[in-house]
Design an enzyme around this catalytic site. Structure first.
Site, mmCIF file in Angstrom:
data_model
loop_
_atom_site.group_PDB
_atom_site.id
_atom_site.type_symbol
_atom_site.label_atom_id
_atom_site.label_comp_id
_atom_site.label_asym_id
_atom_site.label_seq_id
_atom_site.Cartn_x
_atom_site.Cartn_y
_atom_site.Cartn_z
ATOM 1 N N SER A 9 0.837 -1.206 0.000
ATOM 2 C CA SER A 9 0.000 0.000 0.000
ATOM 3 C C SER A 9 0.868 1.249 0.000
ATOM 4 C CB SER A 9 -0.884 0.015 1.247
ATOM 5 O OG SER A 9 -0.081 0.001 2.405
ATOM 6 N N HIS A 89 4.165 -11.531 4.543
ATOM 7 C CA HIS A 89 3.818 -10.284 5.249
ATOM 8 C C HIS A 89 4.752 -10.112 6.439
ATOM 9 C CE1 HIS A 89 1.418 -7.053 7.008
ATOM 10 N NE2 HIS A 89 0.735 -7.020 5.870
ATOM 11 N N ASP A 204 -27.737 29.034 16.075
ATOM 12 C CA ASP A 204 -27.336 28.802 14.679
ATOM 13 C C ASP A 204 -28.082 29.767 13.763
ATOM 14 O OD1 ASP A 204 -26.399 27.648 12.343
ATOM 15 O OD2 ASP A 204 -27.786 25.949 12.405
#
Ligand code: SPV
Ligand code: MG
Length: 433
Positions: A9, A89, A204
């Site tokens: 990756s 891995h 708000d």
């Protein structure tokens, strides 16, 4: 010769990778699964080097026989397709969020007699510093600003969570779960007018001024790397809007969403509070004026249509969507205060029939049972969870305050409601982004 598979990756290749490939090559012929940009951004962070370039680099490393595209951090599909004899891995994935991914690899290999070979993982400090630096590069304005458009071109649907200060920015940045063999995290952050105002103890109503909103944005920019979508309320007078858009573009915000309301602004979820909608002409002019001051192709101006909130009907919503896109809007947000999502779905279907590409944004605060997958199928591109972190924090803080009052001490609150002090001291990294 045995077939060996390993997945990559990374976009910062270092000698650790070269060594692991060399070791893998002693076991057989090496195929590298290169994760797509979409998979990397889901799993780790947005890649600085795009997929095609990463393939080209890795393909040319000694010991690599071929590269293949890997669409997901879950190896199942690719292993069943390639059936390699060995998967390689580092042993660092035995713990942490990668552990379930490893488990699925072991189970998949067992279905056809493949083997997992793990090499001891050694912490490489210079590589970690490179990775850390790569991550910080993502916070630079020119890197962060285009990322929203990049994500929209990679994925059918992106998910966004509100952040209203540095701490919630860090949660949006780092929250990550393993899910069905994959990793899930948020793609971007929404700086809500409701949450920004509420965090300041203000209503708000566009009372929190631009300077104060910029303080919040900067606080979040300082400690995160993910793209930001700003709730720009009505956008204010055209001249102010143009100035604000320029500032946002310069500091690395990716998008502003403005709503077609005028007069004293009230939150859309309030119900009938006598709000008036802007004319199509005036709002289109505002969008075009904002677009006219942009210096990059990155920044997006999204038009939020309040027709359904203000009971003006579907035809009005669709007519406005069309007009705003013609005026230059880079996306449309359709809002509703109904629990039932039918009107949102109807809008999506009708809008998509005439406009297959302009991104559709939804804020499912009331129609909260709809999943992201379903929104995606209906042509939605951005789902914003607009107020959840502040709504979670407020009751937790109130309960803590009440516990201290009730018990005339803080032992109960400490034990039942608060995180350990040691954890709060180490919660925040000591270095900046
Ligand atoms: C906000 O989060 O401030 C919004 C979305 O504008 S809503 O509260 O649903 O109007
Ligand atoms: Mg708002």
């Amino acid at each position: 010769m045995k077939q060996v598979f390993l997945s990559m990756s990374t976009d910062v290749i270092h000698n650790g990778h070269i060594k692991i490939i060399a070791r893998a090559a002693t076991l057989g012929e090496v195929t590298v699964g290169v994760l797509t940009d979409e998979a990397v951004s889901e799993y780790k962070r947005f890649p600085l080097v795009p997929f095609e370039e990463r393939c080209e680099i890795i393909e040319n490393i000694k010991g690599v026989a071929r590269v293949v595209r890997q669409d997901s951090v879950d190896y199942e599909n690719i292993l069943l397709e390639l059936k390699p004899d060995i998967v390689v891995h580092g042993d660092d994935w035995r713990t942490g969020f990668q552990a379930p991914i490893r488990q699925r690899v072991i189970e998949t290999l067992a279905t056809y007699g493949g083997e997992l070979v793990e090499f001891p993982y050694t912490i490489n400090e210079s590589a970690e510093a490179l990775e850390e630096n790569a991550r910080r590069v993502l916070s630079l304005p020119d890197r962060r600003r285009p990322r929203l458009r990049q994500l929209l071109s990679l994925k059918q649907l992106i998910n966004v969570i509100e952040a209203h200060n540095g701490l919630t920015g860090l949660i949006a940045e780092t929250a990550k779960v393993e899910k069905d063999g994959d990793v899930a995290q948020f793609d971007a952050m929404w700086i809500s007018s409701l949450c920004d105002s509420t965090a300041k103890g203000k209503p708000d109503t566009e009372l929190v001024d631009t300077t104060s909103r910029l303080d919040t944005i900067n606080e979040i920019l300082e400690v995160t790397t993910k793209p930001i979508i700003l709730d720009g309320d009505s956008g204010g007078p055209i001249e102010h809007f143009q100035f604000f858009v320029s500032t946002l573009e310069r500091i690395g915000v990716s998008a502003i969403i403005i709503e077609d309301k005028t007069g004293m602004k009230r939150n859309s979820l309030f119900g009938d509070v006598g709000q008036s909608q802007d004319t199509v002409e005036a709002f289109s002019e505002k969008i075009a004026a904002g677009k006219a001051v942009l210096k990059t192709p990155d920044f997006m101006i999204v038009a939020r249509i309040e027709s359904l909130i203000l009971d003006q009907g579907m035809d009005d919503a669709l007519m406005r969507a069309r007009a705003y896109v013609n005026a230059g809007a880079d996306g449309v947000m359709i809002h509703s205060r109904k629990k039932d999502p039918s009107e949102i779905f109807e809008f999506c279907e009708k809008f998509r029939a005439e406009d297959p590409h302009t991104p559709i944004v939804v804020v499912p605060t009331t129609f909260n049972a709809v999943t992201e997958a379903e929104f995606g199928e209906r042509g939605v591109n951005v789902v914003i969870y607009a107020n959840h972190l502040i709504r979670a924090a407020f009751p937790a803080m109130m309960a803590t305050a009440e516990s201290i009052l009730t018990n005339s001490r803080c032992k109960e609150a400490d034990e039942e409601l608060c995180m350990p002090i040691k954890d709060v001291l180490t919660l925040i990294p000591e270095v900046s982004q």
